[in-house]
Design a protein around this motif. Sequence first.
Motif, PDB file in Angstrom:
ATOM      1  N   ARG A  89       0.796  -1.232  -0.033  1.00  0.00           N
ATOM      2  CA  ARG A  89      -0.187   0.005   0.133  1.00  0.00           C
ATOM      3  C   ARG A  89       0.744   1.282  -0.023  1.00  0.00           C
ATOM      4  O   ARG A  89       0.377   2.262   0.539  1.00  0.00           O
ATOM      5  N   TYR A  90       1.842   1.287  -0.588  1.00  0.00           N
ATOM      6  CA  TYR A  90       2.788   2.563  -0.762  1.00  0.00           C
ATOM      7  C   TYR A  90       2.249   3.466  -1.557  1.00  0.00           C
ATOM      8  O   TYR A  90       2.044   4.741  -1.487  1.00  0.00           O
ATOM      9  N   ALA A  91       2.057   2.952  -2.722  1.00  0.00           N
ATOM     10  CA  ALA A  91       1.316   4.030  -3.756  1.00  0.00           C
ATOM     11  C   ALA A  91       0.176   4.298  -3.509  1.00  0.00           C
ATOM     12  O   ALA A  91      -0.157   5.534  -3.606  1.00  0.00           O
ATOM     13  N   LYS A  92      -0.625   3.734  -2.669  1.00  0.00           N
ATOM     14  CA  LYS A  92      -1.981   4.248  -2.295  1.00  0.00           C
ATOM     15  C   LYS A  92      -1.444   5.272  -1.220  1.00  0.00           C
ATOM     16  O   LYS A  92      -2.370   6.246  -1.212  1.00  0.00           O
ATOM     17  N   ALA A  93      -0.626   5.250  -0.529  1.00  0.00           N
ATOM     18  CA  ALA A  93      -0.347   6.342   0.503  1.00  0.00           C
ATOM     19  C   ALA A  93       0.097   7.574  -0.010  1.00  0.00           C
ATOM     20  O   ALA A  93      -0.417   8.705   0.345  1.00  0.00           O
ATOM     21  N   LEU A  94       0.604   7.415  -1.194  1.00  0.00           N
ATOM     22  CA  LEU A  94       1.259   8.451  -1.713  1.00  0.00           C
ATOM     23  C   LEU A  94      -0.015   9.199  -2.478  1.00  0.00           C
ATOM     24  O   LEU A  94       0.024  10.535  -2.767  1.00  0.00           O
ATOM     25  N   PHE A  95      -0.630   8.427  -3.294  1.00  0.00           N
ATOM     26  CA  PHE A  95      -1.944   8.721  -4.054  1.00  0.00           C
ATOM     27  C   PHE A  95      -2.950   9.815  -3.000  1.00  0.00           C
ATOM     28  O   PHE A  95      -3.537  10.666  -3.358  1.00  0.00           O
ATOM     29  N   GLN A  96      -3.090   9.281  -1.923  1.00  0.00           N
ATOM     30  CA  GLN A  96      -3.991   9.764  -0.896  1.00  0.00           C
ATOM     31  C   GLN A  96      -3.395  11.125  -0.634  1.00  0.00           C
ATOM     32  O   GLN A  96      -4.113  12.135  -0.652  1.00  0.00           O
ATOM     33  N   VAL A  97      -2.093  11.610  -0.416  1.00  0.00           N
ATOM     34  CA  VAL A  97      -1.500  12.698  -0.106  1.00  0.00           C
ATOM     35  C   VAL A  97      -1.788  13.703  -1.172  1.00  0.00           C
ATOM     36  O   VAL A  97      -2.116  14.901  -1.199  1.00  0.00           O
ATOM     37  N   ILE A  98      -1.542  13.051  -2.501  1.00  0.00           N
ATOM     38  CA  ILE A  98      -1.214  14.052  -3.582  1.00  0.00           C
ATOM     39  C   ILE A  98      -2.800  14.252  -4.021  1.00  0.00           C
ATOM     40  O   ILE A  98      -2.968  15.535  -4.204  1.00  0.00           O
TER      41      ILE A  98
END
Length: 302
Positions: A89-98
């Motif tokens: 879920r690393y990409a998910k976390a980055l997308f949430q911030v962006i």
Amino acid sequence: MQILPLSESNLKEACSVYNASVDECDNLSLDWFRFHTLDDPDFCPETTLLAVEDGRAASFAHGVRREHANGVSGFIKSFATLPEYRSRRYAKALFQVIESHLAGCGVSAVKMGCPAPRYITPGIDPRLYTPAVDFLMGRGFKYTRMAYNMDAELAGRNFCTKDAEDALKSKGIIIYRMEPEEKDLLAEFITAEGWGKNWLLEATYAMQSNPPGLFVAKKDGKIAGFAACGALRPGFFGPMGTAASMRGLGVGKILLKKCLSHMQTMGRDTCHISAVGPLRFYHKSVGAKVSRIFWEMEKPLI
């Protein structure tokens, strides 16, 4: 997991994550990775992020907010996660911030598309990156349209245009490699034809290479057509435009071949034509063939 803004200090790590995660055809040198990230005129540290786990860079995502005549748009320019971290879920976390930041800036939707004037690909290739498309769909992105690239082979081919250029000279049209001091003339031409600032910026990028990858047609002291190569990546062609009054005379074909000949001298075996518009023109002029397809996708934020 620690989420860090992209900076010069971690740029090399982010570039390594990107190159290790994408197909070889989309790899970037460190200089070109910097060109598309830190040097992007709309670079924002809040939307260009690196996820780090136990001191190791694991995932990268780059979002931008572009202003244009009709308002503002948000884009995901690129994202990548090392294979061994893709289930965490690393990409998910980055997308949430962006996505949260873009929404807070008044962006109503975020696109995975062609964020001109600086883009790596005009969307996401569903054949090479099926898991990434699945990830985007899971986050609410939907397919909106298709874009495609074409390739023209360069090795062993003759792109001489002397006879065609001589014919145009009799009509008062000359074609040559553009000089940097003619930038204002090019800006005047692009503006008059209604092509917008993005084409001018991309042409300017091509002009900065040595020698410049920018050729123009001129009549009566005014630019009447242009073609650029190497603007966004080595070996890539575009943009190109010819004045409406000059079409049908073969100006565009000569400008295209000038760029292809230039690429040959730079050691390229293939020309990649990105985000193609006139497929028939490129196929008939230099035998270009469709090489890749891309999906543009979009997700509402507000």
